[in-house]
Design a protein around this motif. Structure first.
Motif, PDB file in Angstrom:
ATOM      1  N   PHE A  54       0.852  -1.182   0.000  1.00 46.53           N
ATOM      2  CA  PHE A  54       0.000   0.000   0.000  1.00 46.53           C
ATOM      3  C   PHE A  54       0.883   1.225   0.000  1.00 46.53           C
ATOM      4  O   PHE A  54       2.036   1.127   0.425  1.00 46.53           O
ATOM      5  CB  PHE A  54      -0.932  -0.003   1.220  1.00 46.53           C
ATOM      6  N   PRO A  55       0.409   2.423  -0.387  1.00 48.31           N
ATOM      7  CA  PRO A  55      -0.876   2.658  -1.027  1.00 48.31           C
ATOM      8  C   PRO A  55      -0.812   2.572  -2.536  1.00 48.31           C
ATOM      9  O   PRO A  55      -1.821   2.677  -3.206  1.00 48.31           O
ATOM     10  CB  PRO A  55      -1.167   4.123  -0.614  1.00 48.31           C
ATOM     11  N   LYS A  56       0.389   2.357  -3.065  1.00 46.43           N
ATOM     12  CA  LYS A  56       0.530   2.409  -4.513  1.00 46.43           C
ATOM     13  C   LYS A  56       0.068   1.133  -5.195  1.00 46.43           C
ATOM     14  O   LYS A  56      -0.060   1.089  -6.408  1.00 46.43           O
ATOM     15  CB  LYS A  56       2.014   2.616  -4.846  1.00 46.43           C
ATOM     16  N   ARG A 297      -6.416   3.767  10.990  1.00 52.01           N
ATOM     17  CA  ARG A 297      -5.160   4.519  11.054  1.00 52.01           C
ATOM     18  C   ARG A 297      -4.510   4.585   9.681  1.00 52.01           C
ATOM     19  O   ARG A 297      -3.531   3.903   9.399  1.00 52.01           O
ATOM     20  CB  ARG A 297      -4.245   3.908  12.122  1.00 52.01           C
ATOM     21  N   ALA A 298      -5.089   5.451   8.859  1.00 50.54           N
ATOM     22  CA  ALA A 298      -4.491   5.724   7.547  1.00 50.54           C
ATOM     23  C   ALA A 298      -3.815   7.071   7.699  1.00 50.54           C
ATOM     24  O   ALA A 298      -4.380   8.108   7.393  1.00 50.54           O
ATOM     25  CB  ALA A 298      -5.585   5.784   6.483  1.00 50.54           C
ATOM     26  N   ILE A 299      -2.597   7.010   8.188  1.00 49.25           N
ATOM     27  CA  ILE A 299      -1.963   8.213   8.701  1.00 49.25           C
ATOM     28  C   ILE A 299      -1.232   8.984   7.620  1.00 49.25           C
ATOM     29  O   ILE A 299      -0.787   8.421   6.636  1.00 49.25           O
ATOM     30  CB  ILE A 299      -1.004   7.792   9.841  1.00 49.25           C
ATOM     31  N   ASP A 300      -1.120  10.245   7.787  1.00 49.58           N
ATOM     32  CA  ASP A 300      -0.525  11.241   6.887  1.00 49.58           C
ATOM     33  C   ASP A 300      -1.094  11.118   5.487  1.00 49.58           C
ATOM     34  O   ASP A 300      -2.303  11.014   5.328  1.00 49.58           O
ATOM     35  CB  ASP A 300       1.011  11.325   6.987  1.00 49.58           C
ATOM     36  N   ARG A 301      -0.283  11.087   4.458  1.00 51.44           N
ATOM     37  CA  ARG A 301      -0.913  11.122   3.137  1.00 51.44           C
ATOM     38  C   ARG A 301      -1.495   9.786   2.721  1.00 51.44           C
ATOM     39  O   ARG A 301      -2.091   9.672   1.646  1.00 51.44           O
ATOM     40  CB  ARG A 301       0.051  11.684   2.087  1.00 51.44           C
ATOM     41  N   PHE A 302      -1.406   8.778   3.602  1.00 50.18           N
ATOM     42  CA  PHE A 302      -2.122   7.525   3.376  1.00 50.18           C
ATOM     43  C   PHE A 302      -3.633   7.763   3.421  1.00 50.18           C
ATOM     44  O   PHE A 302      -4.399   6.916   2.965  1.00 50.18           O
ATOM     45  CB  PHE A 302      -1.759   6.492   4.449  1.00 50.18           C
ATOM     46  N   GLU A 303      -4.047   8.874   3.964  1.00 50.17           N
ATOM     47  CA  GLU A 303      -5.470   9.218   4.026  1.00 50.17           C
ATOM     48  C   GLU A 303      -6.087   9.172   2.629  1.00 50.17           C
ATOM     49  O   GLU A 303      -7.243   8.788   2.453  1.00 50.17           O
ATOM     50  CB  GLU A 303      -5.632  10.615   4.637  1.00 50.17           C
ATOM     51  N   ASP A 304      -5.290   9.536   1.616  1.00 45.12           N
ATOM     52  CA  ASP A 304      -5.792   9.506   0.229  1.00 45.12           C
ATOM     53  C   ASP A 304      -6.296   8.115  -0.120  1.00 45.12           C
ATOM     54  O   ASP A 304      -7.308   7.950  -0.805  1.00 45.12           O
ATOM     55  CB  ASP A 304      -4.678   9.872  -0.772  1.00 45.12           C
ATOM     56  N   TYR A 306      -7.360   5.777   1.958  1.00 51.91           N
ATOM     57  CA  TYR A 306      -8.578   5.511   2.726  1.00 51.91           C
ATOM     58  C   TYR A 306      -9.772   6.158   2.032  1.00 51.91           C
ATOM     59  O   TYR A 306     -10.828   5.547   1.867  1.00 51.91           O
ATOM     60  CB  TYR A 306      -8.378   6.050   4.145  1.00 51.91           C
ATOM     61  N   THR A 307      -9.571   7.410   1.583  1.00 51.81           N
ATOM     62  CA  THR A 307     -10.648   8.107   0.877  1.00 51.81           C
ATOM     63  C   THR A 307     -11.080   7.313  -0.351  1.00 51.81           C
ATOM     64  O   THR A 307     -12.264   7.154  -0.635  1.00 51.81           O
ATOM     65  CB  THR A 307     -10.186   9.513   0.447  1.00 51.81           C
TER      66      THR A 307
END
Lengths: 428, 735
Positions: A54-56, A297-304, A306-307
């Motif tokens: 993740f996330p790529k 806990r999708a922290i920092d730019r990992f939030e993208d 999660y969205t």
């Protein structure tokens, strides 16, 4: 007899997963002499058992290929596999590590032609697939294994299969008389990169991992996606081989829990989000994921990421710590019981498969380090001055994702270099 | 005499090569067609004896070009490593016998495949030279750190501890950055229970005491030029004085500024002085010096405080930040403890959506907050209303499913971090409303600052390589790179310091950086042939090429990542590397044997990126996945380096199909050189014109994105091309 040239300007890296490999490569590319020790027959560690990052959603073997190329190009970097450290004595700038090298029964003549495997019949549980399938007694751990050299399982030594393997080899690469060796390796600094192991899910009594076939761990689910894995890339239920289209992910299984692991392993939320996309990859619109969570806990730019996953209508989020799992007798479906805390509704939800997002614990248990080192309650190595010239790298220091492990390992390489540069300065 | 080429070809007969192939015929081809001065066969070439045979020919016979006709270049790299010679690997094992069936019918075409690879290796060696370092720069290991906050100070101290001199340029009048404004920090050591001293003052003192470190306060970098090993930076102080200094590498630690909370009027910011940001709360705590924290409006002691998490963050609303800033949950817990530690009776409520306290330390600190009586409520805050003397926080409690109004003396908004990343060099013209000051003022044709990845952060796009910088020798670290807390920022600083040291040391030796670490080859160009079209300069993914006064490209060896995209871009083919050029690949393409049309043996050229596609084909072979006997695979450094002349030459020579296999492009690009794969696809889309002019079907040239795990798909793509050729017929260009 394994020949190692090491001085107290050498950096010893213990552990050949992504953190150890990174620390070793980065230090070698700064011109330092490095010895990299790995317990298993191949470097690569746990990331080689992942299907995607993740996330790529990219493939671990891609980065591994580059790292192997960099590793192979470094003459000052010596890799020793089948190696475990049993003791480290001395102090910063002057360590001696006692290293036990288990016999591989295959020497450097091996060309990885595969003839030995064709001749041998005995099979064992495949550790690479967490025991979900079998492998030959003569085997190459995985496609990108390095050294690219076969291994003979010690359990066939003395049997016919061992002789068959030897007879099949045209290059005299099978050495049935290989013995365990012990070496003393000098080093100025040590990077300790022994990584993590998945928490034993069987200890979480209410979840029935040890009783119900269709309750598995996230690492096992991940192996299923590998086309070269235990199910040939199919997501199926262990009980009946049927496709697992409706999957429950149970977050914090055995984590953030005083009865099991007190710490949060940081990566499991992202890992489950990643795995929820596997369902879409395999089953399209028929794939459904339900994530039972406490905090995502999708922290920092990992939030993208999660969205993006939230926007997929086939992924449902239930804020609930699952209380227990039972099994439907006729279908084998795991049934999850608990309370959805957003609204306080009780549920008893059947799914095709339940995946426990299991935590990471340090692979070396607290009392078992072969040297004095400061460790916190969760077993991770603290960056304490008392550790002298011994520096943890990667998940030996805290539960980390791959990106942060590499970041941490790069920093650890510098700390080790600081020590050996002091030695070099002192020695003129 | 030193430049005289002497080719030695060594044919291995191990691993089944001796049984499946006619080594004698290969030897004849090597000597007659390949012009090898020496050609030997060996039963077990990678053995000590085999390697010694080769080394002896190098030492005693003057062989300086070595072709190993055996296994893949990815295998037995320890054995086949020879200094001072150009090396070619004819892949007869993974590339031929492992992908063809061991049957009588297949024997002939299998031999032809092997024969062509031997020809190709010799042709490659004819044009390849072992590379020598450029010597464009000497050894300068002085590092420049731009930004004197905690990240910058840590980077400087860590580099200094390793023996390297550092200069810090700090915009304000003091070191410390944001950390210097905090009362305490989140603990980074066990037992992770109490807020700790920020350490910023101690770091600043250490920096000032360190003889390796020079600090310029009230200063900015007004111009940066040069390359790793020879960067030159103009440092200007507020007073007007400017100095120019030279550096080996640069670390940018320009940090972040807090999000402008004025964009959150519904949360009361700007409407009541008692609605503050996290950073403003720190100022109140500092003013209190351990005593009770007082409200800004009337100086009363705060008896109840509410923390609103994710304020203006994790939100798709315009003006909000879509990301999470990583530290704010732990920061709010820390700040709640400021109150609780001073007076346990103060009510502290943290209103959150997901509470993010990862790792060992995170959970321990969270539990400590709970133990101290901090209240945590999962809820969505809709409004903060300023009333008479108190604030009302309106939120929907998601657990109780109730709308609640919480009264508080003080409200702290956990707003996010906005990176100080300078100019967005890839922003569309006219889309930037507020001009931004450049941080580095790079004198590079491609722009004044390092490229931003997403949301203004300068992060690397690679999971495995957080320090993969698009501007060689310049490493960003800390919150400018991605949102992070102080502990991670300090770690990041040490990591970046290592990479900077590495960059400077290797620049001195002429060695390339990741991913082609250690590569001595670098582009040279024939000025006389250059038409100044600028394609190389514009397309270089790393901005390695400047322009000279006469508008010719000015290559900077130590900024170069050796991908060859420039070489692929050049329409007049004046750019080349010593061991990788239009001719080393073109020679391979043109020197295979193309059977006549009636033999019905097509030829399919496969240009496979060596990073993903070529390993995929190798590993497919390890698993005995078969593909067409008519494929001829040439590894390339990056699809970006593929010059269209190779495709034209292939078609003109009578190849029936050409496949380009490269890494994934687009938003989630895998291309190790950022744009190479994308650029190649664009170039190939224009090849259709060439095909039309040659009256060839467009299906003959195909470009694919191939992943390293495509062990079944990559061979299938080759087989599909073979089927296509069978359908549309052979190329009319065969002789």
């Amino acid at each position: 007899m394994t020949d190692v040239v090491a001085t107290n300007q050498t950096i010893l890296v213990v552990g050949g997963g992504i953190s150890g490999m990174t620390a070793a490569i980065e230090a070698a590319e700064c011109g330092k002499d490095v010895v990299l020790l790995e317990k298993n027959p191949s470097v690569g560690g746990r990331v080689s058992q992942l299907y995607k990052y993740f996330p790529k959603m990219c493939y671990p073997s891609c980065g591994m290929e580059i790292n192997l190329r960099r590793l192979k190009a470094q003459k000052r970097l010596r890799v020793i596999t089948m190696a475990e450290v049993t003791k480290i004595g001395g102090g910063p700038g002057d360590y001696t590590a006692t290293v036990k090298i288990a016999p591989r029964y295959v020497n450097e003549n091996c060309t990885a032609c595969g003839e030995c495997a064709a001749a041998v019949e005995t099979e064992f549980d495949d550790e690479f697939n967490y025991g979900l399938s079998k492998r030959n007694a003569a085997y190459l751990p995985f496609n990108m294994a390095y050294p690219q050299r076969y291994v003979l399982d010690p359990r066939v030594i003395g049997t016919d299969d061992a002789e068959k393997a030897k007879a099949a080899c045209k290059y005299d690469a099978i050495d049935l008389d290989m013995q365990e060796e012990t070496l003393q390796i000098k080093a100025g600094a040590v990077v300790w990169a022994t990584g993590w192991k998945p928490y034993d899910a069987g200890k979480i009594q209410p979840y029935g991992y040890d009783r119900f076939q269709n309750v598995i761990t996230s690492v096992e689910f991940e192996r299923m996606m590998d086309p070269f894995g235990p199910t040939g890339g199919k997501l199926v239920r262990p009980s009946d081989g049927k496709e697992a289209k409706d999957v429950a992910f149970i977050q914090c299984a055995g984590s953030r829990d005083k009865n099991h692991l007190a710490h949060c392993s940081r990566i499991c939320c992202m890992a489950s989000l990643k795995q929820s996309t596997y369902l879409r990859e395999k089953f399209g619109d028929d794939g459904k994921a339900t994530v039972y969570y406490i905090d995502i806990r999708a922290i920092d730019r990992f939030e993208d990421f999660y969205t993006k996953v939230k926007a997929d209508g086939n992924v449902r989020f239930v804020k609930s710590k699952v209380a227990n799992i039972t099994q439907e007798k006729e279908t084998g479906n795991p049934v999850l019981h608990g309370v959805d805390t957003e609204g306080y509704e009780r549920y008893s939800n059947p799914h095709d498969l339940a995946v426990l997002a299991i935590g990471m614990e340090p692979s070396v248990p607290k009392g078992a380090f072969p040297m004095e080192v400061v460790v916190n309650d969760s077993g991770f190595i603290e960056p304490d001055e008392a550790n002298g010239g011994i520096f943890a790298a990667g998940s030996a220091s805290d539960a980390l994702d791959v990106n942060r492990s590499v970041q941490h390992a790069t920093a650890s390489a510098l700390r080790a270099i600081q020590v050996v540069n002091r030695v070099a300065g002192a020695e003129g | 005499m030193a430049d005289e080429i002497k080719i030695g070809v060594y044919i291995c007969k191990g691993c089944g090569l001796g049984e499946r192939l006619d080594a004698g015929e290969l030897e004849t081809i090597a000597t007659r067609e390949g012009k090898a001065a020496v050609c030997k066969q060996h039963d077990f070439l990678c053995s000590a004896d085999g390697v010694a045979t080769i080394q002896k020919d190098i030492d005693d016979e003057g062989v300086n070009r070595v072709a190993i006709a055996a296994c893949s270049r990815r295998a037995k790299t320890d054995a086949f490593a020879f200094d001072g010679v150009a090396l070619a690997r004819a892949n007869l094992r993974e590339g031929v016998i492992w992908v063809r069936p061991d049957t009588d019918e297949a024997r002939e075409t299998t031999q032809e495949m092997a024969a062509d690879y031997v020809r190709m290796a010799c042709a490659e060696l004819k044009h390849a030279k072992p590379p020598a370092p450029s010597e464009e720069q000497g050894r300068n290991t002085h590092l420049l750190v731009v930004g004197g906050g905690v990240t910058g100070m840590t980077a400087a101290l860590e580099a200094s501890k390793a023996g390297y001199p550092v200069t810090i340029v700090e915009k304000t009048g003091q070191l410390g950055g944001v950390a210097g404004q905090l009362w305490k920090r989140i603990p980074d050591r066990a037992p992770y229970k109490e807020p700790a001293d920020t350490g910023a003052a101690a770091l600043a003192a250490a920096v000032e005491a360190d003889s390796n470190i020079t600090v310029h306060l009230n200063s900015t970098v007004t111009r940066t030029s040069g390359a790793p090993g020879r960067f030159s930076a103009d440092i200007a102080t507020e007073s007007g004085a400017t100095s120019t200094e030279n550096f080996g590498a640069i670390i940018q630690t320009s940090g972040f500024k807090p999000y402008d909370a004025n964009q959150l009027p519904e949360l009361g910011y700007g409407k009541s002085p008692d609605v503050v940001s996290q950073l403003e709360l720190e100022a109140l705590a500092r003013a209190a010096e351990g005593g009770p924290i007082k409200r800004p409006s009337d100086g009363k002691e705060v008896k109840s405080v509410a923390f609103v998490q994710c304020a203006g963050q994790r939100s798709q609303k315009e003006g909000h930040l879509p990301y999470c800033s990583g530290h704010c949950c732990l920061t709010s817990i820390k700040q709640a403890m400021y109150f609780k530690d001073q007076n346990p009776a103060v009510e502290t409520t943290i209103l959150f959506d997901d509470l993010r306290t990862p790792g060992a330390g995170g959970e321990d600190f969270y539990r400590s907050g709970q133990d101290k009586g901090v209240t945590f409520s999962k809820g969505e805050v809709s409004e903060v209303v300023a009333g008479n003397g108190a604030l009302e926080v309106k939120f929907k409690d998601l657990i109780l499913d109730e709308d609640i109004a919480l009264s508080a003396d003080l409200v702290v908004l956990a707003t996010g971090m906005v990176p100080n990343s300078g100019v967005n060099i890839e922003a569309e013209q006219g889309s930037v409303e507020v001009p931004v000051e450049s941080i580095l003022n790079l004198d590079y044709r491609q722009g004044a600052d390092v490229p931003q990845l997403v949301h203004g952060f300068t992060d690397s796009h690679f999971i495995c390589f957080p320090y993969e910088t698009r501007r060689t020798g310049i490493y960003t670290a800390g919150p400018v790179r991605r949102p992070m807390d102080m502990a991670q920022a300090m770690e990041d600083a040490a990591g970046a310091a290592l990479k900077a040291i590495q960059a400077a040391e290797n620049a001195a030796l002429g060695r390339g950086a990741h991913p082609r670490s250690g590569d001595l080859s670098f582009p040279s160009f024939r000025k006389e042939g250059c038409t100044q079209c600028k394609r190389c300069t514009v397309e270089c993914p790393f901005g390695a090429i400047n322009e000279d006064e006469q508008r010719y490209p000015l290559f900077n060896e130590s900024r170069c990542r050796r991908c060859g995209t420039c070489m692929g871009a050049c329409p007049v083919r004046v750019i080349s590397f010593e061991n990788y050029s239009v001719d080393t690949v073109g020679g391979q393409i043109k020197n295979i044997d193309i059977p006549e049309e009636f033999d019905e043996k097509p030829r399919i050229l496969v240009l496979a990126c060596e990073n993903d596609a070529y390993p995929a084909l190798d590993m497919a072979a390890m698993n005995r996945v078969e593909y067409s006997a008519f494929a001829r695979v040439i590894p390339v450094r990056c699809l970006g380096s593929v010059n269209t002349i190779w495709v034209t030459d292939a078609l003109n020579s009578g190849y029936d199909g050409v496949i380009l296999m490269g890494c994934q492009k687009g938003e989630d690009y895998q291309c190790h050189f950022v744009k190479g794969s994308e650029i190649a696809q664009v170039r190939m889309s224009k090849v259709d014109d060439t095909l039309q002019s040659l009256s060839l079907e467009p299906e003959r040239v195909a470009t694919y994105e191939v992943a390293i795990t495509d062990l079944h798909r990559a061979p299938r793509l080759i087989n599909e091309m073979a089927e296509t050729v069978e359908k549309i017929g052979m190329s009319p260009f065969k002789f």
